[in-house]
Design a protein around this motif. Structure first.
Motif, mmCIF file in Angstrom:
data_model
loop_
_atom_site.group_PDB
_atom_site.id
_atom_site.type_symbol
_atom_site.label_atom_id
_atom_site.label_comp_id
_atom_site.label_asym_id
_atom_site.label_seq_id
_atom_site.Cartn_x
_atom_site.Cartn_y
_atom_site.Cartn_z
ATOM 1 N N VAL A 10 21.878 37.415 35.213
ATOM 2 C CA VAL A 10 23.248 37.271 34.699
ATOM 3 C C VAL A 10 23.886 36.010 35.270
ATOM 4 N N ARG A 11 23.679 35.784 36.560
ATOM 5 C CA ARG A 11 24.245 34.586 37.197
ATOM 6 C C ARG A 11 23.742 33.321 36.498
ATOM 7 N N THR A 12 22.450 33.272 36.234
ATOM 8 C CA THR A 12 21.872 32.083 35.587
ATOM 9 C C THR A 12 22.475 31.886 34.201
ATOM 10 N N GLY A 57 36.952 39.070 44.738
ATOM 11 C CA GLY A 57 36.211 38.132 43.886
ATOM 12 C C GLY A 57 36.687 38.069 42.451
ATOM 13 N N ASN A 58 35.816 37.562 41.601
ATOM 14 C CA ASN A 58 36.147 37.431 40.175
ATOM 15 C C ASN A 58 36.243 38.777 39.473
ATOM 16 N N ASN A 59 35.593 39.801 40.018
ATOM 17 C CA ASN A 59 35.755 41.140 39.452
ATOM 18 C C ASN A 59 37.234 41.532 39.505
ATOM 19 N N GLY A 60 37.866 41.199 40.625
ATOM 20 C CA GLY A 60 39.309 41.416 40.734
ATOM 21 C C GLY A 60 40.066 40.524 39.756
ATOM 22 N N GLY A 61 39.560 39.304 39.529
ATOM 23 C CA GLY A 61 40.202 38.390 38.573
ATOM 24 C C GLY A 61 40.221 38.975 37.168
ATOM 25 N N ASP A 62 39.076 39.497 36.734
ATOM 26 C CA ASP A 62 39.016 40.159 35.412
ATOM 27 C C ASP A 62 40.072 41.260 35.328
ATOM 28 N N THR A 63 40.137 42.039 36.398
ATOM 29 C CA THR A 63 41.009 43.221 36.436
ATOM 30 C C THR A 63 42.481 42.810 36.358
ATOM 31 N N ASP A 85 44.532 37.825 51.066
ATOM 32 C CA ASP A 85 44.374 36.366 51.254
ATOM 33 C C ASP A 85 43.376 35.760 50.286
ATOM 34 N N ARG A 86 42.511 36.591 49.718
ATOM 35 C CA ARG A 86 41.423 36.029 48.889
ATOM 36 C C ARG A 86 41.480 36.527 47.453
ATOM 37 N N THR A 87 42.647 37.023 47.076
ATOM 38 C CA THR A 87 42.793 37.528 45.696
ATOM 39 C C THR A 87 42.697 36.372 44.701
ATOM 40 N N VAL A 118 34.795 45.290 43.368
ATOM 41 C CA VAL A 118 33.631 44.413 43.469
ATOM 42 C C VAL A 118 32.737 44.656 42.252
ATOM 43 N N GLY A 119 32.105 43.596 41.754
ATOM 44 C CA GLY A 119 31.211 43.718 40.609
ATOM 45 C C GLY A 119 29.811 43.286 41.001
ATOM 46 N N ILE A 120 29.263 42.309 40.283
ATOM 47 C CA ILE A 120 27.872 41.926 40.570
ATOM 48 C C ILE A 120 27.748 41.131 41.866
ATOM 49 N N GLY A 121 28.872 40.803 42.499
ATOM 50 C CA GLY A 121 28.800 40.130 43.797
ATOM 51 C C GLY A 121 28.750 41.111 44.954
ATOM 52 N N GLY A 122 28.711 42.392 44.669
ATOM 53 C CA GLY A 122 28.793 43.397 45.726
ATOM 54 C C GLY A 122 27.453 43.718 46.353
ATOM 55 N N GLY A 124 25.910 47.027 49.009
ATOM 56 C CA GLY A 124 26.138 48.186 49.865
ATOM 57 C C GLY A 124 27.295 49.046 49.390
ATOM 58 N N PRO A 125 27.512 50.151 50.106
ATOM 59 C CA PRO A 125 28.590 51.066 49.725
ATOM 60 C C PRO A 125 29.974 50.438 49.960
ATOM 61 N N LEU A 126 31.016 51.131 49.524
ATOM 62 C CA LEU A 126 32.376 50.658 49.765
ATOM 63 C C LEU A 126 32.623 50.520 51.258
ATOM 64 N N ARG A 127 33.377 49.491 51.618
ATOM 65 C CA ARG A 127 33.746 49.333 53.033
ATOM 66 C C ARG A 127 34.866 50.332 53.350
ATOM 67 N N PRO A 128 35.100 50.591 54.674
ATOM 68 C CA PRO A 128 35.969 51.715 55.042
ATOM 69 C C PRO A 128 37.335 51.724 54.367
ATOM 70 N N VAL A 145 35.274 48.219 36.461
ATOM 71 C CA VAL A 145 35.171 46.902 35.845
ATOM 72 C C VAL A 145 33.780 46.341 36.168
ATOM 73 N N ASP A 146 32.990 46.152 35.145
ATOM 74 C CA ASP A 146 31.604 45.663 35.208
ATOM 75 C C ASP A 146 30.647 46.692 35.815
ATOM 76 N N THR A 147 30.885 47.076 37.075
ATOM 77 C CA THR A 147 30.033 48.097 37.710
ATOM 78 C C THR A 147 30.921 48.951 38.626
HETATM 79 N N1 NPW Z 1 33.618 33.888 36.854
HETATM 80 C C1 NPW Z 1 33.928 34.309 35.622
HETATM 81 O O1 NPW Z 1 34.539 33.598 34.841
HETATM 82 C C2 NPW Z 1 33.495 35.620 35.215
HETATM 83 C C3 NPW Z 1 33.328 36.618 36.139
HETATM 84 N N2 NPW Z 1 32.980 37.835 35.799
HETATM 85 C C4 NPW Z 1 33.224 38.852 36.789
HETATM 86 O O2 NPW Z 1 32.888 38.348 38.062
HETATM 87 C C5 NPW Z 1 32.232 39.333 38.805
HETATM 88 C C6 NPW Z 1 31.440 38.711 39.886
HETATM 89 O O3 NPW Z 1 32.387 38.035 40.657
HETATM 90 P P1 NPW Z 1 32.052 37.448 42.102
HETATM 91 O O4 NPW Z 1 30.811 36.706 42.067
HETATM 92 O O5 NPW Z 1 33.254 36.692 42.524
HETATM 93 O O6 NPW Z 1 31.822 38.719 42.980
HETATM 94 P P2 NPW Z 1 32.603 40.143 43.006
HETATM 95 O O7 NPW Z 1 31.713 41.128 42.415
HETATM 96 O O8 NPW Z 1 33.988 40.033 42.486
HETATM 97 O O9 NPW Z 1 32.730 40.514 44.566
HETATM 98 C C7 NPW Z 1 32.514 39.591 45.530
HETATM 99 C C8 NPW Z 1 33.371 39.919 46.706
HETATM 100 O O10 NPW Z 1 33.309 41.279 47.043
HETATM 101 C C9 NPW Z 1 33.137 41.440 48.448
HETATM 102 N N3 NPW Z 1 32.208 42.570 48.647
HETATM 103 C C10 NPW Z 1 30.863 42.581 48.563
HETATM 104 N N4 NPW Z 1 30.375 43.816 48.743
HETATM 105 C C11 NPW Z 1 31.445 44.630 48.956
HETATM 106 C C12 NPW Z 1 31.573 46.008 49.211
HETATM 107 N N5 NPW Z 1 30.501 46.807 49.290
HETATM 108 N N6 NPW Z 1 32.811 46.526 49.382
HETATM 109 C C13 NPW Z 1 33.887 45.733 49.302
HETATM 110 N N7 NPW Z 1 33.810 44.392 49.054
HETATM 111 C C14 NPW Z 1 32.598 43.847 48.894
HETATM 112 C C15 NPW Z 1 32.640 40.134 48.951
HETATM 113 O O11 NPW Z 1 33.436 39.788 50.025
HETATM 114 P P3 NPW Z 1 32.846 39.292 51.404
HETATM 115 O O12 NPW Z 1 31.483 39.884 51.600
HETATM 116 O O13 NPW Z 1 32.850 37.820 51.304
HETATM 117 O O14 NPW Z 1 33.855 39.842 52.334
HETATM 118 C C16 NPW Z 1 32.879 39.141 47.847
HETATM 119 O O15 NPW Z 1 33.916 38.228 48.125
HETATM 120 C C17 NPW Z 1 31.469 40.096 37.772
HETATM 121 O O16 NPW Z 1 31.099 41.369 38.204
HETATM 122 C C18 NPW Z 1 32.478 40.144 36.642
HETATM 123 O O17 NPW Z 1 33.386 41.209 36.824
HETATM 124 C C19 NPW Z 1 32.488 38.103 34.464
HETATM 125 O O18 NPW Z 1 33.452 38.781 33.804
HETATM 126 C C20 NPW Z 1 32.176 36.851 33.664
HETATM 127 C C21 NPW Z 1 33.246 35.883 33.782
#
Ligand code: NPW
Ligand code: K
Length: 472
Positions: A10-12, A57-63, A85-87, A118-122, A124-128, A145-147
C-alpha cells in the motif's frame, strides 16, 4: 475477488499516487468516503453527536477531515487528541473551522465514536492512554478508520487492547486484517473506499460469488460420468459410521461424475457402514477402482494409516482429512502431489507441535507455514477458513454462518473438495471454492438458524445451480 494488500504494498502504491495527484487529494478522497459511510450509518447528519479519537498520524488526518465534513452538515463533532503536539495540522484546522470542538474528556453520550488513533502506520496493541480511553467507551458504536487500532494489519494478530469496531472504512484496498481472524472479528462490517491506487497482485484474497461461479466445474456437452471425474472416499469405520455417510454426501454433490466408497477392513466388518452409505446414496459405488481424486480420513480411526497408504499408492490428488492428518508423516507425506490438508486449529497444533492457542492467534501465519512445511495446500478450518498455497498465496473464506460449526460439517467439506479435485480443479481452487460453497450452502439451507451437516450437503446442488444461473 476481494483483494488484500500488505502495508508495504500500500505504501508503494500510495507513493506512486502522491507523485501524480495534487497535495492532499488522496486524504480528501479518503475523508469524503469516510464521511459518506458515517452519514449512511447515522441515518441523519444534522444534530448527530460524533466523537473523534485522533492519534498522531495521517489516520488522524483522515478522521479530522471527515469530522469537518460532518460538522459542516450540522453534526456536533467532539474530538479527543491523543498526541496534541503531533496532530495533523490541516485536519485539525478544518475541523475547528467547521465548528468541531477539541475536548479533554468525552461527553456523556454519542451516536458514534470514530477510531482515528492509528492506521497502517501502527504496530502492537493500543498504548495505555489510548487503551484506557477506548475501554471506557466500549458501549459506543465504533467506526474504525482504515483499520481498528491495536490490531496487526498484515497478520490480523490481536495481542492486547484494541478497538472493536462495528464498521471499518478502509482506503485503497483491503488489508489482510480485514479478512483474516482474529483481526477480522475486530473490524465488523468492512467498507472499501476506492482511491484509484495502482496495486500489484494481492497475497491474500477472498473469493466472491462471481469468482466461484467462474471456477465451478461444468460438464462438457458430451461428458459422461468418467470424464467428469470419479471421487473416491476412504472414510468411516465400525466406530464412526456416520462419517463415511457424510463424506460421501459431500462428494456426491453432483460436481464430479461418480463416487466410489471404500470402507476400512473386510467387507463383512464394513457391512454396517456400507449399508448406511448405500441407504443414503444408492448411486455411490462400493469397492476399489480407478478414481481421479481420493478423500481420506474422516472417522477412519485406527484404519487411517492403512487407508491413507492405499490412497497414496494411486498417483492422484488427495484430500487428507481428520484422522488421516495425524498419520500423514508416517505415511510419507504428500509433498509434490496435488493435495489438500484440512485441519482445524487443534489438528494443526498437533501436527506441528505448536500450542492450539498460537495457531488460533496467528491463523494466517500458521496456515502459510504449514503449507510450506507439508508442501501442499493447507485449509485451516475456522470462522474465516484460511486456504494457504505453499508459495505463500492465501484465500480466505468469509461466507458461512456460525451455525456451520456443527458435527459432521467437516466430513461434508472434505468430500466436496474431493469432488472438485476429481473434476479437475487445482488443489488451491478446489479447497477455496469448496470452502466457499460449503459456507454458502449452509446459509442457503438455513439462512438464520441451526443447520445440520446433512442439510448443508443437500443444499450444495441448488447453491451451485444458482451460481451458474447468475454466471461469473
Ligand atoms: N497521506 C495520505 O494522504 C493518506 C493517508 N491515509 C491514511 O494514513 C494512514 C497512515 O498514516 P501514517 O503513516 O501517518 O500512520 P498512522 O497509521 O496514522 O499512525 C502513525 C502514528 O501512530 C503512532 N502509533 C503506532 N503504533 C501505535 C499504537 N499501537 N498505539 C498508538 N499509537 C501508535 C505512531 O507514533 P509514534 O510511534 O511515533 O509515537 C505514529 O506516529 C492510513 O492508515 C490512512 O488512514 C490514506 O487515507 C491515504 C491518504
Ligand atoms: K484506526
Amino acid at each position: 475477488m476481494r483483494r488484500a494488500h500488505t502495508v508495504e504494498q500500500v505504501r508503494t502504491a500510495e507513493e506512486a499516487a502522491f507523485a501524480v495527484t495534487p497535495d492532499g487529494a488522496l486524504m480528501q478522497r479518503a475523508a469524503a468516503g469516510l464521511a459518506t459511510a458515517l452519514a449512511d450509518l447515522l441515518g441523519h447528519v444534522y444534530g448527530a453527536r460524533v466523537l473523534l479519537v485522533v492519534g498522531a498520524g495521517n489516520n488522524g488526518g483522515d478522521t479530522l477531515h471527515a469530522g469537518a465534513r460532518l460538522a459542516r452538515r450540522g453534526a456536533a463533532v467532539d474530538c479527543v487528541l491523543l498526541s496534541p503536539d503531533r496532530t495533523h495540522h490541516g485536519g485539525l484546522a478544518a475541523l475547528r473551522a467547521a465548528g468541531g470542538r477539541v475536548v479533554q474528556t468525552p461527553g456523556p453520550s454519542y451516536d458514534v465514536a470514530v477510531d482515528g488513533i492509528v492506521g497502517i502506520g501502527g504496530s502492537g496493541p493500543l498504548r495505555p492512554e489510548a487503551a484506557a480511553l477506548v475501554g471506557s467507551l466500549s458501549h459506543l458504536t465504533w467506526v474504525a478508520v482504515d483499520t481498528p487500532s491495536g490490531v496487526g494489519v498484515d497478520g490480523g494478530l490481536v495481542d492486547g487492547p484494541h478497538v472493536a469496531a462495528d464498521l471499518t472504512v478502509t482506503f485503497g484496498t483491503h488489508k489482510p486484517v480485514h479478512l483474516v481472524d482474529p483481526g477480522a472479528r475486530a473490524c465488523g462490517v468492512v467498507h472499501l473506499v476506492d482511491l484509484g491506487l495502482d496495486l500489484p497482485p494481492a497475497p491474500v484474497e477472498a473469493l466472491q460469488e462471481h469468482d466461484v461461479a467462474a471456477l465451478l466445474p461444468q460438464p462438457a456437452p458430451a461428458a459422461h460420468k468418467y470424464t467428469r471425474g470419479v471421487v473416491g472416499v476412504r472414510a468411516g469405520s465400525a466406530d464412526y459410521r456416520g462419517a463415511g455417510v457424510l463424506s460421501v454426501s459431500g462428494a456426491a454433490c453432483g460436481l464430479a461424475g461418480m463416487v466410489r466408497f471404500v470402507p476400512a477392513g473386510s467387507l463383512e466388518e464394513a457391512a454396517p457402514v456400507i449399508a448406511l452409505v448405500q441407504a443414503a446414496h444408492p448411486e455411490a459405488v462400493v469397492g476399489t477402482g480407478r478414481v481421479q481424486a481420493w478423500v481420506v480420513g474422516s472417522g477412519g480411526g485406527d484404519s487411517s494409516a492403512e487407508q491413507l497408504r492405499a490412497a497414496l499408492a494411486d498417483d492422484v490428488p488427495v484430500v487428507v482429512d481428520a484422522d488421516a492428518l495425524s498419520v500423514l508423516e508416517e505415511c510419507g507425506g504428500v509433498a509434490g502431489r496435488p493435495a489438500v490438508l484440512t485441519p482445524h486449529a487443534g489438528e494443526l497444533a498437533r501436527m506441528t507441535g505448536v500450542p492450539r492457542e498460537e495457531v488460533e492467534a496467528d491463523q494466517l501465519g500458521s496456515a502459510r507455514r504449514a503449507a510450506a512445511r507439508f508442501g501442499c495446500v493447507v485449509m485451516l478450518k475456522s470462522r474465516h477458513t484460511v486456504v494457504a498455497h505453499p508459495d505463500g498465496r492465501v484465500r480466505v473464506t468469509t461466507v458461512g454462518p456460525p451455525w456451520l460449526a456443527t458435527a459432521g460439517a467437516g466430513d461434508v467439506l472434505g468430500g466436496l473438495v474431493g469432488a472438485l479435485l476429481a473434476a479437475g480443479l487445482s488443489a488451491y481452487d478446489a479447497a477455496s471454492v469448496g470452502s466457499w460453497v460449503h459456507g454458502a450452502a449452509a446459509a442457503l439451507a438455513r439462512p438464520e438458524g441451526p443447520v445440520s451437516a446433512a442439510e448443508v450437503a443437500r443444499a450444495i446442488p441448488e447453491l451451485c445451480a444458482r451460481l451458474l444461473r447468475e454466471g461469473p
